[in-house]
Design an enzyme around this catalytic site. Structure first.
Site, short mmCIF file in Angstrom:
data_model
loop_
_atom_site.label_atom_id
_atom_site.label_comp_id
_atom_site.label_asym_id
_atom_site.label_seq_id
_atom_site.Cartn_x
_atom_site.Cartn_y
_atom_site.Cartn_z
N THR A 62 0.82 -1.21 0.00
CA THR A 62 0.00 0.00 0.00
C THR A 62 0.85 1.26 0.00
O THR A 62 0.44 2.30 -0.50
CB THR A 62 -0.93 -0.04 1.23
N TYR A 76 -8.30 0.84 -3.24
CA TYR A 76 -7.18 1.30 -4.07
C TYR A 76 -6.47 0.07 -4.59
O TYR A 76 -6.78 -1.07 -4.22
CB TYR A 76 -6.20 2.13 -3.22
N SER A 109 1.64 -7.55 -0.30
CA SER A 109 2.41 -8.48 0.52
C SER A 109 1.67 -9.79 0.81
O SER A 109 2.30 -10.78 1.17
CB SER A 109 2.87 -7.82 1.82
N THR A 142 1.68 -4.22 4.29
CA THR A 142 1.60 -4.44 5.74
C THR A 142 1.03 -5.81 6.12
O THR A 142 1.21 -6.25 7.25
CB THR A 142 0.73 -3.35 6.40
N ASP A 143 0.35 -6.48 5.16
CA ASP A 143 -0.30 -7.75 5.52
C ASP A 143 0.69 -8.78 6.06
O ASP A 143 0.40 -9.47 7.03
CB ASP A 143 -1.04 -8.34 4.31
N LYS A 215 0.54 -6.79 13.03
CA LYS A 215 -0.53 -5.92 12.53
C LYS A 215 -1.80 -6.27 13.29
O LYS A 215 -2.28 -7.40 13.23
CB LYS A 215 -0.72 -6.16 11.02
N GLU A 335 -1.78 -27.32 29.69
CA GLU A 335 -2.96 -27.75 28.92
C GLU A 335 -2.73 -29.10 28.22
O GLU A 335 -3.63 -29.92 28.15
CB GLU A 335 -3.38 -26.73 27.85
N1 LIG Z 1 -1.58 -1.84 3.88
C1 LIG Z 1 -1.11 -2.75 3.04
O1 LIG Z 1 0.02 -2.66 2.65
C2 LIG Z 1 -2.02 -3.89 2.71
C3 LIG Z 1 -1.76 -4.59 1.40
N2 LIG Z 1 -2.75 -5.60 1.23
C4 LIG Z 1 -0.39 -5.28 1.37
O2 LIG Z 1 -0.03 -5.95 2.30
O3 LIG Z 1 0.30 -5.17 0.39
#
Ligand SMILES: NC(=O)C[C@H](N)C(=O)O
Length: 378
Positions: A62, A76, A109, A142-143, A215, A335
């Site tokens: 992103t 986007y 990602s 970010t994923d 995340k 457990e």
């Molecule tokens: N905020 C992001 O970067 C999410 C995006 N789906 C990625 O991981 O490339």
């Protein structure tokens, strides 16, 4: 033309506007916003002496995303803007480092595979061996950013700063977070204090440990945090550290990307009520060398599936108990009798991080005692 050190700098906020303006120009949306001047960084900042050389390895995400309109913060396309444009949009980076970019991939990602992870790791390692490279920044979606950050923390044998950075909003959105996050990443990668601190992640003004950070929400810029807290912050082109990582990483790691050419398959099975054995046996049939049980609570296994998991282990696939809870840590023999069943516990690694550590560890050993030691030490 001013000499580089005297060039008027832009504030992080202005940098953010500049990126949005430049990229909106590129996709034909809003006109550019005015830029503000900023004083030179204070004494003691990374710019005082020779400016460090920082390479930005761009992988997409992103932070390189573009939407049709500035109001599109969640709708986007990721991985659109090339690295040269990302760099051009944050001129304030030139105040802290000599920056150059390489486009390694251009993907979201979630589409990362082990092949990309290894290629990226090898490139980071290669660059950091060069005398003319002081630090590396990786722009990333970010994923799966937390997986890549942990992977690099485990396998790149260098003390030089490695900073992974992403954004939650595309570059074209109002109040896009990518430009400031990137400026912070370059600042951290240029900082002497970042040397030996393991892989870092700069999001939302914070410096997080790549080992720990995860995340936690899917929308807002404050998405990344760690149960053990951030290591510090970047404020106006200067790093402020308050903690250092304790666990083994990078130069104290026994793993080395230069000797890793593939990773074994590791599956995650998500725990819930009313599970079924096929979720585990399908992973074994697919060739998984380990299954991370993202169990409920303490990494628990439903009573009616204990025999399935004992059988999985007896047939040679490792069973690693992690938890779907996110925070806390899984204790051995709590457990479930891990000693008796020859299972491993993931300590404080969440399932996706346990998957990375298991895959890396399996390149060296499949002995469960050794694997458990690795889960305690890293
Ligand atoms: N905020 C992001 O970067 C999410 C995006 N789906 C990625 O991981 O490339």
């Amino acid at each position: 033309m001013y000499p580089a050190q005297l060039r008027p700098a832009r504030s992080p906020r202005a940098a953010r506007f500049a990126l949005a303006a430049l990229l909106l120009g590129a996709v034909g949306a809003l006109p550019g916003a005015p830029l503000q001047a900023r004083e030179m960084p204070e004494a003691g900042s990374a710019t005082e002496a020779r400016k460090p050389n920082v390479v930005i390895l761009a992988t997409g995400g992103t932070i390189a995303g573009a939407g049709a309109d500035a109001s599109n913060s969640a709708t986007y396309q990721a991985a659109k803007v090339p690295v040269d444009k990302l760099i051009a949009a944050v001129p304030a980076m030139a105040n802290v480092a000599n920056v150059r970019g390489e486009q390694v991939f251009q993907i979201a990602s979630e589409s990362f595979t082990d092949a990309q992870l290894i290629q990226l790791g090898k490139r980071v390692s290669q660059l950091l061996k060069q005398d003319d490279v002081d630090g590396v920044v990786i722009t990333h979606g970010t994923d799966t950013l937390e997986e890549t950050a942990l992977f690099l923390n485990l396998v790149v044998r260098s003390d030089k700063p490695i900073v992974v950075v992403g954004s939650m909003r595309p570059s074209t959105a109002i109040s896009a977070d990518g430009a400031l996050n990137l400026l912070d990443a370059v600042t951290a990668a240029s900082s002497k204090e970042a040397v030996g601190k393991g892989v870092l992640v700069t999001m939302n003004d914070y410096i997080q440990a790549g080992r720990d950070v995860t995340k936690r929400t899917n929308i807002v810029p404050s998405a990344f945090s760690s149960q053990w807290g951030p290591l510090g912050m970047v404020v106006e082109g200067k790093t402020y550290f308050f903690r250092a990582p304790y666990k083994r990483h990078n130069t104290s790691s026994e793993f080395d990307i230069d000797t890793i050419d593939s990773l074994p398959l590791v599956a995650i099975v998500y725990g819930s009520g009313n599970m079924f054995p096929g979720a585990y046996t399908a992973a074994v049939d697919a060739g998984a060398k380990a299954i991370v049980n993202a169990g409920t609570g303490n990494g628990s296994v439903p009573g009616y599936l204990v025999d399935t998991l004992k059988d999985v282990r007896q047939k040679g696939t490792l069973v690693i108990r992690s938890s779907r809870v996110g925070d806390g840590f899984v204790l051995r023999n709590a457990e479930q009798p891990d000693d008796k069943y020859d299972w491993v516990v993931a300590h404080d690694f969440n399932p996706q991080k346990a998957k990375i550590l298991a895959a890396v560890a399996l390149t060296k050993t499949s002995d469960t005692k050794e694997l458990q030691r690795i889960f305690w030490e890293y």
